[in-house]
Design an enzyme around this catalytic site. Structure first.
Site, short mmCIF file in Angstrom:
data_model
loop_
_atom_site.label_atom_id
_atom_site.label_comp_id
_atom_site.label_asym_id
_atom_site.label_seq_id
_atom_site.Cartn_x
_atom_site.Cartn_y
_atom_site.Cartn_z
N ASP A 161 49.30 24.56 40.89
CA ASP A 161 48.56 24.38 42.17
C ASP A 161 48.68 22.99 42.78
OD1 ASP A 161 47.86 26.89 41.31
OD2 ASP A 161 45.70 26.62 41.47
N ASP A 211 47.54 28.68 44.41
CA ASP A 211 46.30 29.34 44.78
C ASP A 211 46.58 29.95 46.16
OD1 ASP A 211 43.70 29.69 43.67
OD2 ASP A 211 42.85 28.22 45.06
N HIS A 233 44.91 32.46 48.76
CA HIS A 233 43.77 33.30 49.12
C HIS A 233 43.88 33.93 50.50
CE1 HIS A 233 41.89 31.60 45.63
NE2 HIS A 233 41.58 30.44 46.16
N HIS A 276 38.23 35.27 51.39
CA HIS A 276 38.16 35.26 49.92
C HIS A 276 36.74 35.00 49.41
CE1 HIS A 276 39.21 33.81 45.75
NE2 HIS A 276 39.86 34.95 45.85
N HIS A 311 40.10 27.19 51.35
CA HIS A 311 41.25 26.40 50.90
C HIS A 311 42.40 27.34 50.54
CE1 HIS A 311 39.21 27.64 47.22
NE2 HIS A 311 40.40 27.61 46.65
N LYS A 340 48.43 33.42 42.89
CA LYS A 340 47.27 34.01 42.20
C LYS A 340 46.05 34.03 43.10
CE LYS A 340 46.10 29.55 40.24
NZ LYS A 340 45.02 29.23 41.18
N CYS A 353 41.93 25.21 37.31
CA CYS A 353 43.13 26.03 37.13
C CYS A 353 44.03 25.55 35.99
CB CYS A 353 43.88 26.15 38.45
SG CYS A 353 42.95 27.20 39.59
C1 VGL Z 1 41.23 25.55 42.02
C2 VGL Z 1 39.08 25.46 42.81
C3 VGL Z 1 39.29 26.58 43.58
C4 VGL Z 1 42.32 24.95 41.18
C5 VGL Z 1 41.45 26.68 42.78
O1 VGL Z 1 43.51 25.16 41.48
O2 VGL Z 1 41.98 24.23 40.20
N1 VGL Z 1 40.05 24.95 42.04
N2 VGL Z 1 40.49 27.18 43.55
ZN ZN Z 2 40.95 28.72 45.00
#
Ligand code: VGL
Ligand code: ZN
Length: 192
Positions: A12, A54, A56, A60, A73, A98, A137
């Protein structure tokens, strides 16, 4: 390639998690040159490089408007969801998206993706992991990697937490799961 070969998994490293982004991880940009260099080491030696995103939908469940903990985000297809171009990912990098459906969040790059089957098909037995954010993540991806039977090496200079205390705790819990913690400068010598 032998059945226990090494791969690099970059978690990510997207614009929204970097300074100025919608869910910026403090100093998140500091992992970029480290992972750019590591990806060169892996790619030039024919080892797989994987980057998770990530990814979404606009509605979401993890977004505050829908009762979740986060501001919007990494909305699929937007510039905030792009991998940082400064990663200079090598051609052939495997992209894993994901948390792509509205009703379900997923912090692990293994959850609801083809990552495990893809890695097993490539003969990968050990994963070097870096990225963002340490206690979300990265933690969940590394813990799942152990669960799916991989050896895991966490690149401590290639991760950053949202909260430093939670980040420390995440690294400690991964060490208890027998994740090895090392610096990216030691990677070349360690490769199988
Ligand atoms: C993540 C918060 C929300 C991450 C993803 O990639 O760590 N953190 N979505
Ligand atoms: Zn996220």
């Amino acid at each position: 390639m032998q059945a226990d070969s090494d791969a690099l998994l970059i978690v990510d490293v997207q614009r929204d998690f970097l300074p100025g982004g919608a869910l910026a991880v403090p100093n998140g940009d500091q992992v970029v040159p480290v992972l750019a260099e590591a990806s060169k080491v892996f790619a030039t030696s024919g080892r797989p490089v994987i980057a998770s995103r990530d990814w979404h939908p606009t509605d979401h469940c993890s977004f505050e408007a829908n009762g979740g903990p986060w501001p919007p985000h990494c909305i699929a297809g937007t510039s905030g969801a792009e991998l940082d171009p400064e990663l200079q990912l090598p051609p052939g990098t495997k992209i894993v998206d994901k948390a792509t459906t509205a009703g379900k969040d997923a912090y692990s790059a293994f959850e609801g993706t083809d990552l495990d089957s893809w890695l097993k098909r490539q003969g990968v037995g050990r994963l070097f992991i870096g990225g963002l954010a340490t206690e979300y993540c990265v933690l969940n991806t590394a813990a799942d990697a152990i669960k799916y039977g991989y050896d895991v090496v966490l690149l401590e200079d290639a991760i950053r937490p949202i909260d430093p205390v939670a980040g420390e705790r995440a690294v400690e819990s991964l060490q208890q799961m027998h994740v090895l913690v090392t610096k990216s400068g030691d990677v070349s010598d360690a490769l199988r």
